[in-house]
Scaffold this active site. Structure first.
Site, mmCIF file in Angstrom:
data_model
loop_
_atom_site.group_PDB
_atom_site.id
_atom_site.type_symbol
_atom_site.label_atom_id
_atom_site.label_comp_id
_atom_site.label_asym_id
_atom_site.label_seq_id
_atom_site.Cartn_x
_atom_site.Cartn_y
_atom_site.Cartn_z
ATOM 1 C CB CYS A 218 -0.619 -0.299 0.918
ATOM 2 S SG CYS A 218 -1.919 -0.998 1.718
ATOM 3 N NE ARG B 207 4.812 1.854 -1.059
ATOM 4 C CZ ARG B 207 6.139 1.727 0.021
ATOM 5 N NH1 ARG B 207 6.412 2.361 -0.121
ATOM 6 N NH2 ARG B 207 5.216 1.822 0.931
ATOM 7 C CD1 TRP C 253 -0.183 -5.762 -3.779
ATOM 8 C CD2 TRP C 253 -0.001 -6.218 -1.445
ATOM 9 N NE1 TRP C 253 0.449 -6.958 -3.747
ATOM 10 C CE2 TRP C 253 0.616 -7.593 -2.185
ATOM 11 C CE3 TRP C 253 0.010 -6.815 -0.573
ATOM 12 C CZ2 TRP C 253 1.127 -8.280 -2.396
ATOM 13 C CZ3 TRP C 253 0.507 -8.317 0.289
ATOM 14 C CH2 TRP C 253 1.399 -8.774 -0.709
ATOM 15 C CG ASN D 216 0.166 2.153 4.088
ATOM 16 O OD1 ASN D 216 -0.795 1.868 3.158
ATOM 17 N ND2 ASN D 216 1.264 2.797 2.919
ATOM 18 N N GLY D 217 -0.628 -1.378 6.506
ATOM 19 C CA GLY D 217 -0.005 -2.212 7.613
ATOM 20 C C GLY D 217 -1.451 -3.185 8.380
ATOM 21 C CD GLU E 58 18.110 -11.474 -7.833
ATOM 22 O OE1 GLU E 58 17.499 -12.278 -7.554
ATOM 23 O OE2 GLU E 58 17.383 -10.365 -8.937
ATOM 24 C CE LYS F 146 15.009 -9.767 -10.905
ATOM 25 N NZ LYS F 146 14.850 -9.155 -9.770
ATOM 26 C CD GLU G 79 11.055 -10.948 -8.968
ATOM 27 O OE1 GLU G 79 10.259 -9.911 -7.808
ATOM 28 O OE2 GLU G 79 12.061 -10.498 -9.641
ATOM 29 C CG HIS H 288 21.943 -35.955 -6.727
ATOM 30 N ND1 HIS H 288 22.628 -37.422 -6.370
ATOM 31 C CD2 HIS H 288 22.950 -34.906 -6.493
ATOM 32 C CE1 HIS H 288 23.679 -36.991 -6.139
ATOM 33 N NE2 HIS H 288 24.432 -35.825 -6.521
ATOM 34 C CE LYS I 212 11.868 -1.680 -5.956
ATOM 35 N NZ LYS I 212 12.582 -2.739 -7.107
#
Ligand code: G6P
Length: 610
Positions: free
Chosen positions: A2, A27, A75, A101-102, A483, A487, A490, A506, A605
């Site tokens: 948010c 965000r 969000w 927010n939170g 990474e 990427k 995502e 394996h 974000k």
């Protein structure tokens, strides 16, 4: 996650807030809304979906009239994304509007209490509780009512509040969630993130936990939890607003990939003075380092992956045992730490809830803490014992690029400093690595020159229909493959998994069939032949292999279906160059698949909830 923007001044609030909300889009959000307060009370507009819908619904902000307002990007956590669940939330009597927010942890209990007093809730959110509670607790004074509110609330919050009885005032309070006050000329702002107000001011004040701000167009007043007025020092953000804009690139992510030579230059070069590294004055004596039983590196997502590169580098050159742990795991594993361990917290935003919780826990248990953070004055930067800033500049795309590579570079600086201080590296090797690190921005620049970019584009086009991609590598290449896989998944929504190349046999190799794409990273000379044999075993089972190797050592080409090269460099520096190639590859795959590259679905974000 948010975002919050609030405005009070002599201009209309809504158009300014719309611009701020657009700057907060990165965000991650699923709905948005604004409320303004004028002489005739509070008016609200909110909507599910993109901010462009809010823009349309309010005719560019024109239909919401007032000089003071609060805006929000939501969000979803409690309650699905919908018009009703979007913020701002109004109290039943319509006199208070709140953005939050939170997470309010005791929302169910508070809601039940308010319902017994006849409060009818409109949304499913935890946040609406705050608006209703303000009405319930109102004692004629907004500040003392806010104090009463935060006494009742458990959890984390950043609130922006307006009240119909005071159209010339904007209120803010926060705990464990970022919120800054932006200071303008005849106008002031509140924002969850400096980027939202950077077009208007570079002067900001950070609210402390439980502190309340009362803001008018010309003045800002701050109060401690016990109601006493306090002074707060502003700080200046030297980020240029153009660094938070696309600058002609189609996406922030691509722009930020191209920002990397500068970001790395700023992070590395000012800290190298001939053969000396200056970690911004932070000192680690030989006695201190020799007394360490180990180092813990903690982070989330890509920051964790940067930590794995750092772990390998530090262990190799400093001979100190390093554990790298996901912050969300660290906080619940009853970590063994204390004075004899250094905890390095890595975070681009400096606000990630799990990383912040890990930092606090490590401190509480007696460990010295060092933050490697990009956002100046963020919570992690403020609370750690020491902070080494990565100087990447604002990073807007949800998927980090320059944030990650500058974290790796900062860890190289730390590792080299430790190694030379402990005497675990020869002077010659130290100087060679220092010069390789100093040259890294130029290598990235070279990397970004046409040919490798065109190749990444071509291969991405060719492989964009894949459903599943494996990334393999050994040592530093394995760290880089983690990474690379993140990427790709995502931003392109292609399932991607990284494996230590030796582990393939394996289990995972049973998934390789004709056409399955494996990206094999082979930049480590000592491990080259081993990785090459893993590549052969994939191709002999009909799998398709795209190899990544340095120009000088690319004989793996003979067994691969495609090759992406990185400029020749010291093997220890290759994870940064590999990251750049894999960022481009992921970018172009996502582009080809028509994905929302800068704002991938469901991702945020800055993840400010645990
Ligand atoms: C989110 C972002 C990732 C980032 C992670 C940690 O998941 O999408 O790109 O690596 O958070 O963020 P931080 O700000 O702590 O580095």
């Amino acid at each position: 996650m948010c975002g919050i923007i609030g405005y009070i001044g002599r201009g209309q609030a809504a158009p300014v807030m719309l611009d701020g909300l657009k700057r907060l889009e990165y965000r991650g959000y699923d709905s948005s809304g604004m409320a303004v307060v004028g002489e005739s009370g509070i008016s609200v507009c909110k909507t599910e979906g993109k901010i462009s819908r809010l823009d349309e619904k309010t005719d560019g902000g024109k239909t919401l009239v007032g000089f003071c307002g609060i805006g929000h990007t939501r969000w979803a956590t409690h309650g699905a994304p919908s018009d009703i669940n979007s913020h701002p939330h109004l109290s039943c009597d319509g006199r208070f509007a709140v953005v939050h927010n939170g997470i309010i942890e005791n929302h169910a209990e508070l809601r039940a209490m308010l319902e017994t007093h006849g409060y009818a809730f409109k949304s499913e959110t935890d946040s609406e509780v705050a608006a209703q509670l303000l009405q319930y607790l109102f004692d004629g004074d907004v500040k003392s009512t806010i104090r009463a509110l935060i006494e009742r609330i458990k959890g984390s919050y950043a609130f922006g509040i307006i009240f119909s009885g005071a159209p010339d005032r904007l209120y803010a309070v926060r705990k464990d969630n970022p919120l800054v006050i932006g200071l303008g000329n005849g106008e002031n702002y509140i924002a969850s993130d400096v980027a939202a107000a950077l077009a208007h001011t570079h002067e900001f004040v950070i609210l402390g936990d439980g502190e309340i701000a009362e803001i008018t167009a010309d003045e800002t007043h701050y109060y401690s939890t016990d109601g006493k007025q306090i002074d707060k020092e502003p700080y200046t953000v030297d980020w240029d607003i153009t660094r938070a804009e696309k600058g002609g690139y189609p996406h922030f992510m691509l722009k930020e990939i191209y920002d990397q030579p500068k970001a790395l230059t700023d992070t590395v070069r000012p800290r190298i003075h001939e053969d000396e590294i200056d970690l911004d004055g932070i000192t680690f004596s030989r006695e201190y380092l020799d007394g360490l039983s180990g180092v813990d590196i903690v982070g989330c997502g890509s920051a964790y992956h940067a930590g794995i590169v750092g772990k390998q580098f530090i262990e190799k050159h400093c001979r100190i045992r390093v554990d790298c742990t996901l912050a969300s795991e660290y906080i619940y594993k009853n970590p063994i730490t204390g004075k004899d361990r250094l905890t390095v917290i890595i975070s681009q935003s400096g606000e990630t809830a799990d990383s912040l919780a890990a930092l606090r826990l490590a401190k509480k248990l007696g460990s010295r803490t060092l933050a490697v953070v990009n956002v100046v004055q963020s919570a992690i930067a403020r609370e750690a014992d020491d902070v080494l800033y990565t100087r990447a500049g604002p990073e807007i795309a949800v998927a980090t690029t320059k944030g990650y590579t500058t974290q790796v570079a900062a860890l190289y600086l730390i590792g080299l400093k430790f190694a030379i201080t402990r005497g675990t590296i020869t002077k010659k090797r130290y100087s060679a690595l220092l010069s390789a690190l100093s040259d890294l921005p130029d290598k990235v620049e070279e990397q970004l020159k046409e040919t490798p970019v065109a190749n990444a584009h071509t291969y991405a086009e060719a492989f964009s229909n894949q459903h599943c991609v494996f990334f393999i590598g050994r040592g530093a290449d394995y760290a880089a493959s983690l990474e690379g896989a993140l990427k790709l998944k995502e931003i392109s929504y292609v399932h991607a998994e990284a494996y230590a190349a030796g582990e393939l046999k394996h289990g995972t190799i049973s998934l390789v069939e004709k056409g399955t794409l494996t990206i094999a990273i082979a930049t480590q000379s000592e491990l080259y032949d081993k990785t090459e044999s893993n590549v052969r075993s994939v191709s002999s089972r009909g799998g398709t292999v795209l190899a990544i190797a340095s120009r000088e050592n690319s004989k793996v080409r003979a067994f691969a279906d495609g090759l992406l090269t990185i400029p020749d460099c010291d093997d220890d520096m290759s994870p940064v160059l590999t990251a750049v190639v894999l960022q481009l590859f992921a970018y172009y795959v996502a582009f080809k698949r028509g994905c929302d590259i800068d704002k991938p679905r469901n991702l945020a974000k800055s993840v400010t909830v645990e």
